[in-house]
Design an enzyme around this catalytic site. Structure first.
Site, PDB file in Angstrom:
ATOM      1  CG  LEU A   9      -2.082   1.016   1.181  1.00 52.15           C
ATOM      2  CD1 LEU A   9      -3.166   0.618   2.166  1.00 52.15           C
ATOM      3  CD2 LEU A   9      -1.636   2.446   1.467  1.00 52.15           C
ATOM      4  CG  HIS A  36       8.407   5.181   8.643  1.00 53.44           C
ATOM      5  ND1 HIS A  36       7.831   6.375   8.265  1.00 53.44           N
ATOM      6  CD2 HIS A  36       9.702   5.223   8.212  1.00 53.44           C
ATOM      7  CE1 HIS A  36       8.723   7.102   7.628  1.00 53.44           C
ATOM      8  NE2 HIS A  36       9.877   6.438   7.590  1.00 53.44           N
TER       9      HIS A  36
END
Length: 378
Positions: A125, A229
């Site tokens: 994605l 992240h």
């Protein structure tokens, strides 16, 4: 914007995404032959008649219909770890106890394993930064669950998502920095590219085979175990709302968490609605928004095909539950390649009450309220 299966004409844009996404994005690497093979494998997978999940790989494209721009990608691996091992570390706790000395200690350890072999993985994605807009990221994420709801036989009972772990702007991972210093003298970009391309022999040959006591790791390496992240946090939050949970399995290279859910218990799978389509002229009164339940809700809608799969997002559809009919503008039905009376499936992305929010519009003039979007997640 429209979701469709990837095609060979998308190769240049896919290669650009492989560059933009950086080394930590292991499901796409900047290698021409690798990407050509990935596209062909996806095309073959969509075309295959499947009774049980195998090594199929489904890669979808988000496209701006008005401009033809390639906005992003999203994908599903039907059954991982069959042809190439899928390694993880499992974070657990061991207890050391000496009754004679009356000493007791409890410590965390990382054990390498192949726990998720055979599971379905949602992956790849990526929403390109310049195309971030209302519902783009959400559509990229949830369209995978629509496809699973339409074709459950193609996917395993357990679905996982490997979330991108912590790395800095120089594409350096604190977790990998420690492993590199002590075991594998390769930089983070190199090991992620090798792994993404399926060259995982070095893992068995060079990575530590015995449990890693986390208290021996550097402070920076320990701090990022199970963390994501910064750009992946919205994607993780969305998956958690779908019912995904982290059960202690983390990535070998950046320590990012892998989350899992049972396919049929994923919220968007379980709450998706199968219906028939009624195409309505745009100026028909029944499509005007009003107090009727369901009107103006933002829906993700998909046809029921495989090779001809199409999905989009709109707030101009009206669901009539008593008839199990979804009324959509005729132009939208044409975009989705839906004939009158055809089967479709949809999920609700947001409720109709958006009066207090600023409103943006897509290329068809459909009002879409803004929301926080995300760039990528593995």
């Amino acid at each position: 914007m429209i979701i469709r299966p990837i095609a060979h004409r998308d190769l240049p844009a896919l290669q650009q995404i492989a560059v933009e996404s950086g080394p930590g994005f292991t499901s796409l690497i900047d290698d021409h032959d690798f990407l050509v093979n990935k596209i062909q494998h996806s095309i073959d997978s969509f075309a295959r008649d499947v009774a049980t999940p195998g090594q199929e790989s489904y890669l979808f494209v988000l496209e701006d219909e008005a401009t033809g721009d390639f906005m992003g990608t999203t994908g599903i691996e039907a059954s991982v770890g069959l042809s190439s091992p899928l390694y993880h570390y499992h974070l657990s706790r061991v207890v050391h106890h000496s009754r004679e000395l009356n000493l007791f200690s409890s410590v965390e350890v990382l054990n390498m394993c192949n726990h998720y072999t055979g599971c379905t993985e949602i992956c790849t994605l990526y929403l390109r930064p310049k195309f971030r807009r209302a519902y783009a990221g959400k559509l990229l994420s949830k369209v995978r669950f629509l496809f699973m709801a339409l074709h459950p036989q193609r996917f395993a009972d357990t679905v996982i998502a490997e979330m991108r772990g912590v790395s800095n702007d120089a594409d350096e991972s604190p977790f990998w920095d420690w492993l590199r210093e002590h075991f594998v003298n390769l930089d983070f970009a190199t090991v992620t590219q090798l792994s993404g391309a399926g060259n995982k022999g070095f893992i068995a040959e060079l990575m530590p085979k015995y449990p890693l006591y986390t208290n021996l790791l550097s402070h920076d390496a320990r701090a990022v175990i199970g963390e994501v992240h910064q750009h992946t946090k919205p994607a993780l939050a969305m998956l958690e709302k779908e019912g995904f949970r982290h059960k202690g399995y983390v990535d070998l290279f950046d320590g990012g968490p892998t989350v899992e859910a049972e396919r049929d218990q994923i919220l968007s799978v379980a709450s998706s609605v199968s219906c028939r389509i009624q195409a309505i002229a745009h100026d028909t009164a029944v499509l005007n928004r009003g107090p009727v339940s369901g009107r103006g809700d933002v829906l993700a809608i998909a046809n029921t095909r495989t090779t001809g799969f199409r999905a989009t997002v709109t707030d101009q559809a009206v669901y009539l539950p008593e008839h199990n009919v979804l009324q959509v503008p005729a132009e939208l039905a044409k975009t989705l390649e839906l004939d009158e009376g055809a089967s479709a499936r949809f999920i609700r992305l947001a409720a109709a009450n958006t009066a207090s929010q600023p409103v943006s519009h897509d290329q068809q003039g459909l009002a879409l309220p803004p929301q926080k979007e995300f760039r990528y997640a593995l």
